[in-house]
Design an enzyme around this catalytic site. Structure first.
Site, short mmCIF file in Angstrom:
data_model
loop_
_atom_site.label_atom_id
_atom_site.label_comp_id
_atom_site.label_asym_id
_atom_site.label_seq_id
_atom_site.Cartn_x
_atom_site.Cartn_y
_atom_site.Cartn_z
N HIS A 17 49.54 -74.74 54.04
CA HIS A 17 50.88 -74.46 54.57
C HIS A 17 51.77 -73.86 53.47
O HIS A 17 52.51 -72.91 53.71
CB HIS A 17 51.56 -75.75 55.05
N LYS A 41 51.36 -84.51 70.48
CA LYS A 41 50.19 -85.22 69.98
C LYS A 41 50.66 -86.42 69.15
O LYS A 41 51.80 -86.44 68.69
CB LYS A 41 49.26 -84.31 69.17
N ARG A 90 43.83 -68.81 60.09
CA ARG A 90 42.68 -69.13 59.24
C ARG A 90 41.44 -68.41 59.76
O ARG A 90 41.08 -67.36 59.30
CB ARG A 90 42.45 -70.65 59.20
N SER A 128 45.34 -80.18 58.26
CA SER A 128 45.89 -81.52 58.03
C SER A 128 44.89 -82.57 58.52
O SER A 128 44.74 -83.62 57.90
CB SER A 128 47.21 -81.68 58.78
#
Ligand code: ADP
Length: 167
Positions: A17, A41, A90, A128
């Site tokens: 990040h 979430k 990514r 993460s």
């Protein structure tokens, strides 16, 4: 003033990040890192904890502002006067989701464009979620997360284990 919004869950913030944030800060006059409070979430860290870790991890970075938001990201962009939204890409696996998000946001707020930035190679497979798994299993990965995040994750694990023992 060219301002960009970098929204996300940041649960917790990683060096991936931060890499995207630094790249964006070189292009824009100001980058607002916007931490989503309602994410749909279950998060490991509360929004206050995620904000605090973002603050600590970005200390000394000049043209960065940090805030939290609830509701639509486009409303946050409107309120803050951001002209672009930054997202990190990514692998191909990110692409489908990110493209649909960009299209929907464009429909909701036509003046906002999404800019995709690609991280340095070493962060291409970093998330993460994987960080949390590795730290939970006592793996050592100092070059992938800020020190404050490593400490916070270890503390969370300890709390979690204590809670389990009490049950
Ligand atoms: P979200 O729940 O909105 O995906 P995240 O905090 O997981 O929030 O991610 C915020 C943004 O940062 C997303 O665009 C995501 O693709 C990007 N991102 C996350 N990890 C990395 C990384 N290692 N390298 C580049 N971009 C990343």
């Amino acid at each position: 003033m060219k301002r960009a919004l970098y929204p996300g869950t940041f649960d917790p913030i990683t060096n991936g990040h931060l890499d995207i944030l630094k790249k964006a800060a070189r292009i824009f006059d100001e980058v607002i890192l916007a931490v989503a409070s309602i994410t749909g979430k279950d998060t490991t860290f509360t929004v206050e904890e995620r904000l605090e870790l973002c603050r600590q991890a970005t200390q000394g970075m000049a043209n960065i502002r940090i805030l939290s938001f609830d509701g639509l990201v486009v409303d946050c962009a409107r309120k803050t006067g951001a002209l672009a939204m930054i997202r990190g890409l990514r692998a191909i696996s990110d692409f489908e989701y990110e493209l649909s998000l960009a299209m929907m946001n464009k429909k909701l707020y036509g003046d906002l464009d999404t800019i995709f930035l690609v991280p340095d190679n070493k962060y291409l497979y970093l998330s993460s979620t994987i960080i949390k798994q590795v730290v939970y299993l006592n793996g050592n990965i100092p070059d992938l997360i800020p020190q404050c995040v490593e400490q916070a994750l270890k503390k969370k694990n300890l709390q979690h284990n204590n809670d389990l023992e009490k049950k």
